[in-house]
Design an enzyme around this catalytic site. Structure first.
Site, PDB file in Angstrom:
ATOM      1  N   HIS A  76     -23.992  22.101 -20.719  1.00  0.00           N
ATOM      2  CA  HIS A  76     -24.417  22.225 -22.107  1.00  0.00           C
ATOM      3  C   HIS A  76     -23.302  22.719 -23.028  1.00  0.00           C
ATOM      4  O   HIS A  76     -23.472  22.710 -24.248  1.00  0.00           O
ATOM      5  CB  HIS A  76     -25.611  23.182 -22.223  1.00  0.00           C
ATOM      6  CG  HIS A  76     -26.912  22.585 -21.790  1.00  0.00           C
ATOM      7  ND1 HIS A  76     -27.068  21.951 -20.577  1.00  0.00           N
ATOM      8  CD2 HIS A  76     -28.134  22.532 -22.401  1.00  0.00           C
ATOM      9  CE1 HIS A  76     -28.326  21.532 -20.465  1.00  0.00           C
ATOM     10  NE2 HIS A  76     -28.985  21.873 -21.558  1.00  0.00           N
TER      11      HIS A  76
ATOM     12  N   HIS B  84     -22.627 -19.527 -25.516  1.00  0.00           N
ATOM     13  CA  HIS B  84     -22.923 -18.195 -26.060  1.00  0.00           C
ATOM     14  C   HIS B  84     -21.775 -17.665 -26.919  1.00  0.00           C
ATOM     15  O   HIS B  84     -21.983 -17.316 -28.080  1.00  0.00           O
ATOM     16  CB  HIS B  84     -23.197 -17.210 -24.926  1.00  0.00           C
ATOM     17  CG  HIS B  84     -23.342 -15.795 -25.385  1.00  0.00           C
ATOM     18  ND1 HIS B  84     -24.508 -15.307 -25.930  1.00  0.00           N
ATOM     19  CD2 HIS B  84     -22.469 -14.754 -25.401  1.00  0.00           C
ATOM     20  CE1 HIS B  84     -24.347 -14.043 -26.262  1.00  0.00           C
ATOM     21  NE2 HIS B  84     -23.126 -13.674 -25.943  1.00  0.00           N
TER      22      HIS B  84
ATOM     23  N   GLY C 113     -23.309  -4.923 -34.357  1.00  0.00           N
ATOM     24  CA  GLY C 113     -22.305  -5.433 -33.433  1.00  0.00           C
ATOM     25  C   GLY C 113     -22.531  -4.800 -32.084  1.00  0.00           C
ATOM     26  O   GLY C 113     -22.936  -5.480 -31.128  1.00  0.00           O
TER      27      GLY C 113
ATOM     28  N   HIS D 122     -23.415 -10.406 -33.041  1.00  0.00           N
ATOM     29  CA  HIS D 122     -22.451 -11.455 -32.671  1.00  0.00           C
ATOM     30  C   HIS D 122     -22.872 -12.814 -33.231  1.00  0.00           C
ATOM     31  O   HIS D 122     -22.048 -13.721 -33.344  1.00  0.00           O
ATOM     32  CB  HIS D 122     -22.314 -11.546 -31.149  1.00  0.00           C
ATOM     33  CG  HIS D 122     -23.605 -11.779 -30.431  1.00  0.00           C
ATOM     34  ND1 HIS D 122     -24.413 -10.750 -30.009  1.00  0.00           N
ATOM     35  CD2 HIS D 122     -24.243 -12.922 -30.072  1.00  0.00           C
ATOM     36  CE1 HIS D 122     -25.484 -11.253 -29.414  1.00  0.00           C
ATOM     37  NE2 HIS D 122     -25.401 -12.566 -29.446  1.00  0.00           N
TER      38      HIS D 122
ATOM     39  N   GLU E 207     -31.546  11.316 -28.631  1.00  0.00           N
ATOM     40  CA  GLU E 207     -30.392  11.626 -29.480  1.00  0.00           C
ATOM     41  C   GLU E 207     -29.739  10.375 -30.059  1.00  0.00           C
ATOM     42  O   GLU E 207     -29.391  10.329 -31.246  1.00  0.00           O
ATOM     43  CB  GLU E 207     -29.342  12.423 -28.696  1.00  0.00           C
ATOM     44  CG  GLU E 207     -29.788  13.808 -28.264  1.00  0.00           C
ATOM     45  CD  GLU E 207     -30.483  13.818 -26.917  1.00  0.00           C
ATOM     46  OE1 GLU E 207     -30.786  14.920 -26.426  1.00  0.00           O
ATOM     47  OE2 GLU E 207     -30.714  12.720 -26.348  1.00  0.00           O
TER      48      GLU E 207
ATOM     49  N   HIS F 249     -19.611 -16.981 -31.928  1.00  0.00           N
ATOM     50  CA  HIS F 249     -20.802 -17.225 -31.114  1.00  0.00           C
ATOM     51  C   HIS F 249     -21.681 -18.260 -31.819  1.00  0.00           C
ATOM     52  O   HIS F 249     -22.471 -17.908 -32.695  1.00  0.00           O
ATOM     53  CB  HIS F 249     -21.576 -15.928 -30.925  1.00  0.00           C
ATOM     54  CG  HIS F 249     -20.784 -14.847 -30.250  1.00  0.00           C
ATOM     55  ND1 HIS F 249     -20.953 -14.516 -28.921  1.00  0.00           N
ATOM     56  CD2 HIS F 249     -19.811 -14.028 -30.723  1.00  0.00           C
ATOM     57  CE1 HIS F 249     -20.123 -13.538 -28.602  1.00  0.00           C
ATOM     58  NE2 HIS F 249     -19.428 -13.228 -29.685  1.00  0.00           N
TER      59      HIS F 249
END
Length: 690
Positions: free
Chosen positions: A483, A267, A120, A72, A421, A32
């Site tokens: 759950h 890109h 990444g 990247h 989380e 990139h």
């Protein structure tokens, strides 16, 4: 306005970065180039004018940390590390993205000198940077004294449109704003290009307003391509704000100087040969030469490196004085930053006998954490809004909070991560990367899946992160299938360099924490039950630290039953029922299969020998059990909502149901009449080479 005024040498340095980035990607024919070319000015200013780093010692405790969240673009980071004098040679740049090089396709901690975290997967680095900033705030509040700023570094982070679209970055940014992390400075490469092209197709929110709502200071540089003074001024202003994290919206042109600048074409693909030649001519470089660093550029970066060495030298003198005045604190700093545990900490681990009460292993975990809280001051973490269910907060704990909130202080060690989380676990990776801290994050086992990307990077990065996962099976009961994890442990067990602990009682819980805390370069997921579990006869910490052991031995056994966690007492009771039927059953408890795999072959085969079939039982999908057993009895679908004992009965995960399956296994293998080999013995396994 900044005092920094760019010279012709600064211009030459920036254009050297751009041409090197183009050459690096072109030689690899992969990578990139666009973001490195667009962000060359801010990278040059940050490394030479702002950051306090010491290339000769990339592990200096108080160095400023740098995170490339848009990983990247790593050609940029590798070029900067090379120019600054880190252990990244020109040949390493030429080996970009090649097998066994130290310049892989995305930054990898432990592989390349000067890389702090593995980035990444987009957004992970953003959350890592929040963890690094939290770590500095905590270590500074814990160890700094008047006149002695042992830890006062900043964390700088580059990020892009892709990172800011990922939920993990949003989770971490929200928490960072609440925590008022004034030591965190993000540079947003606002080039409006992602792989799909112009961000107008999918990302049109007002990023600046979003971050203001998070509680961040937002600064803006309209011309990130050559407004060097404006870039320097923004970073200097960010450093002055000690009460808010800062994001600098830096408007850049991706692939600046290329024929394809400002488009998606630059890109993620190398520039064409003629394009590179033209941009080199534009900036006064010979188009026929590659990987060129002019002498004046080398000199400029050598001066920057010398300045960094001076920063470290001054800090070393200060720390020497700190040692004299505060010897105990200095020794603690060194111990913690080196990752050494204090002498005798294991003595705090509780042990149990069968006479002790049956309790849920989440409660046993709480007991361990409480016992360890004072003897392991590096323990630092919390829960994703489940403190009362995960049972992770010691009564002696102080919350990690901005002092202005009145809810705690930065010396506090318990983190209220909120319902985040994924962000929690990625932040824990940053905490681990900083050093001096053993981070833990807690949630229900099922919701570790929400954090899967960060859990994987803990393993890949070799970070000692503890994932405390309660409510670990259908035994959580009434909350039902949404759950109740049935597959989570299976994928965790397949992660290289991940320990999955599922203790069956108090001794095994202590053993799991002992192993996890001693594993300096391996993360662990510790799975704990909601329902009560009895304290087992014949269990012990000494046995459990081997990962699996014989709980009940029987001579001339017909079958071996093996399980983990809340099903161990069930197979133990099933063995008693089988005995009444004239069937001899050995019982094996396996709290951590990864630790068991690391034991000598002789020991492993003594636990799971040949000569009889082995039946594994667990309230999960089969997963990896057929590497250890001939047959498996567990779940073939999702769980059920209802009281725990009724749910187990529904699936016949009872002593009677297990005994019935074990009898079938015994009869089946006797009928076959052939020799039964341990599943540990295979043509491709070293066990077979004995």
């Amino acid at each position: 306005m900044s005092s920094f005024q760019a010279s012709e040498v600064d211009e030459k340095c920036v254009n050297t970065i751009r041409t090197l980035a183009a050459d690096v990607v072109a030689k690899a024919n992969s990578g990139h180039p666009g973001a490195p070319m667009g962000m060359a000015p801010v990278a040059h200013i940050l490394w030479t004018q702002i950051m306090k780093s010491s290339p000769s010692n990339s592990k200096w405790y108080n160095r400023d940390r740098f995170v490339l969240s848009n990983g990247h673009a790593c050609a940029l980071q590798y070029v900067m590390l090379h120019l600054m004098g880190y252990k990244v040679k020109m040949d390493d740049l030429k080996a970009f993205r090649q097998l066994n090089s130290i310049t892989p396709g995305h930054p990898e901690v432990g592989m390349t000198d000067g890389i702090e975290v593995t980035t990444g997967p987009l957004g992970q680095g953003f959350a890592n940077a929040v963890g690094l900033a939290m770590a500095q705030a905590h270590m500074g509040a814990t160890f700094n004294k008047d006149g002695f700023n042992v830890f006062d570094n900043h964390t700088f982070m580059f990020t892009g449109d892709g990172c800011l679209q990922e939920g993990v970055a949003a989770e971490a940014a929200s928490l960072a704003g609440h925590l008022q992390l004034g030591n965190l400075i993000a540079v947003y490469d606002d080039n409006k290009i992602t792989i799909d092209g112009d961000t107008a197709c999918s990302f049109t929110e007002d990023v600046e307003m979003r971050f203001k709502s998070y509680g961040w200071q937002v600064l803006h540089v309209e011309n990130g391509n050559d407004d060097y003074a404006g870039i320097a001024a923004a970073i200097e202003e960010a450093k002055k704000n000690t009460n808010q994290p800062t994001i600098i919206n830096l408007k850049t042109i991706i692939g600046f100087g290329s024929k394809l600048q400002g488009t998606g074409g630059v890109h993620g693909a190398p520039l064409k040969k003629d394009d590179i030649a033209e941009l080199k001519k534009r900036w006064g470089f010979n188009p026929d030469e590659t990987f060129v660093v002019p002498s004046e550029v080398k000199d400029a970066y050598a001066k920057a490196a010398d300045k960094g060495a001076k920063y470290e030298s001054e800090w070393n003198k200060m720390f020497a004085s700190y040692k004299e005045k505060y010897p105990a604190e200095a020794a603690e700093v060194e111990r913690r930053m080196e990752g050494r545990l204090p002498e005798g900490w294991e003595k705090a681990l509780p042990t149990y006998t069968p006479e002790d009460a049956a309790v849920g292993s989440r409660k046993l975990s709480e007991t361990v954490l409480t016992k360890l809280w004072d003897v392991l001051p590096e323990l630092f973490g919390g829960s994703a809004d489940l403190t009362g269910s995960n049972l992770t907060r010691s009564k002696a704990a102080v919350d990690f909070q901005p002092p202005s909130t009145g809810l705690g202080n930065y010396a506090g060690r318990y983190v209220r991560f909120g319902v985040r989380e994924h962000g929690m676990t990625a932040i824990c990776n940053g905490l681990a990367a900083y050093g001096g801290i053993i981070p833990f994050g807690a949630t229900f086992l099922n919701f570790v899946s929400y954090a899967a990307g960060a859990v994987r990077l803990s393993s890949l990065s070799h970070f000692r992160v503890l994932n405390i996962a309660t409510h670990d099976s259908i035994g959580l009961g009434e909350d039902g299938p949404t759950h109740q994890p049935v597959e989570t442990v299976a994928w965790l067990r397949t992660l290289p360099n991940m320990q999955v602990h599922r203790p069956a009682d108090g001794n095994e819980t202590s053993a799991s924490y002992m192993v996890a805390l001693k594993s300096q370069h391996t993360p662990s997921t510790l799975c704990f039950s909601r329902q009560n579990l009895p304290q087992l006869a014949n269990s012990s910490v000494e046995k459990a630290v081997k990962g699996a052991y014989v709980l009940e031995e029987v001579e001339n056994a017909d079958v071996t039953l093996i399980s983990s966690g809340s099903e161990v007492y069930l197979i133990n009771d099933a063995a008693k029922k089988l005995k009444e039927q004239g069937i001899k059953a050995r019982v094996v408890s396996a709290p951590c299969l990864e630790i068991f795999d690391a034991q000598p072959n002789e020991y492993r085969l003594s636990v799971l020998p040949s000569g009889m079939p082995i039946l594994a039982v667990e309230a999960y999908a089969c997963g990896t059990w057929l590497s250890y057993a001939h047959e498996f009895f567990g779940l073939k679908g999702y769980g059920m909502s209802g009281p725990a004992d009724q749910v187990y009965n529904h699936f016949e995960l009872t002593p009677e149901g297990i005994a019935k399956r074990a009898q079938k296994v015994v009869n089946f293998y006797k009928k076959r009449g052939c020799e039964v080999y341990s599943p540990l013995i295979s043509a491709l396994d070293e066990v077979n080479d004995q």
